[in-house]
Design a protein around this motif. Structure first.
Motif, PDB file in Angstrom:
ATOM      1  N   GLU A 241       1.542  39.330   7.706  1.00  0.00           N
ATOM      2  CA  GLU A 241       1.297  40.289   8.782  1.00  0.00           C
ATOM      3  C   GLU A 241       0.774  39.573  10.022  1.00  0.00           C
ATOM      4  O   GLU A 241       0.969  40.030  11.145  1.00  0.00           O
ATOM      5  N   THR A 242       0.096  38.456   9.823  1.00  0.00           N
ATOM      6  CA  THR A 242      -0.435  37.673  10.944  1.00  0.00           C
ATOM      7  C   THR A 242       0.700  37.110  11.787  1.00  0.00           C
ATOM      8  O   THR A 242       1.675  36.573  11.255  1.00  0.00           O
ATOM      9  N   ARG A 243       0.583  37.226  13.089  1.00  0.00           N
ATOM     10  CA  ARG A 243       1.541  36.656  14.026  1.00  0.00           C
ATOM     11  C   ARG A 243       0.811  35.618  14.876  1.00  0.00           C
ATOM     12  O   ARG A 243      -0.242  35.905  15.451  1.00  0.00           O
ATOM     13  N   ILE A 244       1.362  34.424  14.950  1.00  0.00           N
ATOM     14  CA  ILE A 244       0.759  33.377  15.769  1.00  0.00           C
ATOM     15  C   ILE A 244       1.411  33.398  17.141  1.00  0.00           C
ATOM     16  O   ILE A 244       2.597  33.070  17.276  1.00  0.00           O
ATOM     17  N   ALA A 272      -5.786  34.437  15.642  1.00  0.00           N
ATOM     18  CA  ALA A 272      -4.719  34.621  14.656  1.00  0.00           C
ATOM     19  C   ALA A 272      -4.910  33.698  13.453  1.00  0.00           C
ATOM     20  O   ALA A 272      -4.739  34.119  12.300  1.00  0.00           O
ATOM     21  N   TYR A 273      -5.276  32.450  13.712  1.00  0.00           N
ATOM     22  CA  TYR A 273      -5.465  31.517  12.594  1.00  0.00           C
ATOM     23  C   TYR A 273      -6.730  31.836  11.793  1.00  0.00           C
ATOM     24  O   TYR A 273      -6.765  31.619  10.574  1.00  0.00           O
ATOM     25  N   GLU A 275      -7.723  34.839  11.290  1.00  0.00           N
ATOM     26  CA  GLU A 275      -7.243  35.955  10.469  1.00  0.00           C
ATOM     27  C   GLU A 275      -6.431  35.431   9.286  1.00  0.00           C
ATOM     28  O   GLU A 275      -6.579  35.905   8.154  1.00  0.00           O
ATOM     29  N   LEU A 276      -5.576  34.444   9.548  1.00  0.00           N
ATOM     30  CA  LEU A 276      -4.756  33.865   8.475  1.00  0.00           C
ATOM     31  C   LEU A 276      -5.639  33.234   7.402  1.00  0.00           C
ATOM     32  O   LEU A 276      -5.375  33.386   6.201  1.00  0.00           O
TER      33      LEU A 276
END
Length: 282
Positions: A241-244, A272-273, A275-276
């Motif tokens: 779901e994470t978008r970089i 984002a990272y 979150e990843l």
């Protein structure tokens, strides 16, 4: 395609049947023995420019910030991960490990608290040729890592190919992350990569769990980015779901030897990272 992915993601990542054999050696806080709790993740793609190195570097920094012990392995002769960690080309590096001239304790570098690196060098290109005639040439990295304990995570930055070095990384890993630009031209390459991973899995009789495809250089204003991600999902591919997002600050951070989390903590790429890392660390 559906059956390929279902087969890949259903495999276990356990390590039953492998003994823990302690040996007397320590380096920078790491003890050497085999650990069933250590997660070994290969960051791989057959295309260059997908953000493999940035993902390895930044995810490693994010996990280290969470208090996890993380070992990064630069398994690419281009040595981009080594440069992005601010390490000058050392005489001893991962090529020395493949050749048997050195072990991990001889080549490890501390990057920051909880974060360590096995660097690379252009000499690794020649090493890939030299080990072709070696027995168990696909398992050199596996056999070294089986004696490693201390890190919670080992993240391996792979070359953009499925050559012998990448095969070693995949054979040593139990999880795979595939950074990919959400572009139409990459759809066929993704299909080829998944088929290649399935063949390797069968040939090597090795369990490899594709944790997910990580969309990189993502722009929510570009319609076809969303369309490509939808196509991946329609093919039953596991997608984070994470978008970089794309940001020039990520490229700038590599020059400074810092992760973007340290260089530009308020940047969307940093968020984002982080979150990843939460997703991976669960």
């Amino acid at each position: 395609m559906r059956s390929v992915i279902q087969t890949l993601v259903e495999y276990s990542t356990g390590c039953a049947g492998l003994a823990s054999v302690a040996i007397i050696a320590r380096f920078t806080g790491f003890a050497l023995w085999y650990s069933c709790t250590m997660r070994i993740i290969a960051i791989t793609s057959q295309k260059g420019g997908t953000g493999k190195t940035t993902t390895t570097r930044t995810m490693g920094a994010a996990l280290a910030d969470k208090g996890r012990n993380v070992l990064l392995i630069d398994n690419d002769p281009q040595a981009s991960l080594t440069v992005s960690c601010g390490i000058d080309a050392p005489d001893r590096n991962i090529a020395s490990v493949y050749s048997g001239a050195a072990g991990f304790p001889d080549v490890v570098h501390k990057v920051s608290d909880n974060l360590y690196l096995i660097p690379s060098d252009i000499a690794l290109s020649q090493t890939e040729i030299d080990i072709v005639s070696r027995s168990y040439r696909e398992e050199i990295l596996t056999r070294v890592l089986q004696r490693l304990d201390g890190p919670d995570y080992v993240l391996i930055d792979c070359a953009p190919s499925l050559g012998l070095l990448t095969v070693n990384a995949l054979r040593a890993s139990n999880e795979i992350i595939i950074p990919a630009r959400p572009e139409y031209l990459g759809l066929r390459a993704m299909s080829i990569l998944i088929k290649s991973l399935r063949k390797l899995q069968i040939d090597m009789m090795h369990d490899m769990n594709i944790v997910g495809i990580l969309p990189t250089f993502y722009n929510s204003r570009i319609l076809h980015h969303a369309e490509v991600i939808a196509a991946w999902r329609k093919a039953n591919l596991p997608v984070f779901e994470t978008r970089i997002p794309q940001s020039i600050r990520a490229s700038e951070s590599s020059i400074t030897g810092q992760s973007i989390i340290d260089y530009a903590p308020d940047n969307p790429v940093s968020a984002a990272y982080l979150e990843l890392a939460e997703v991976i660390d669960g």
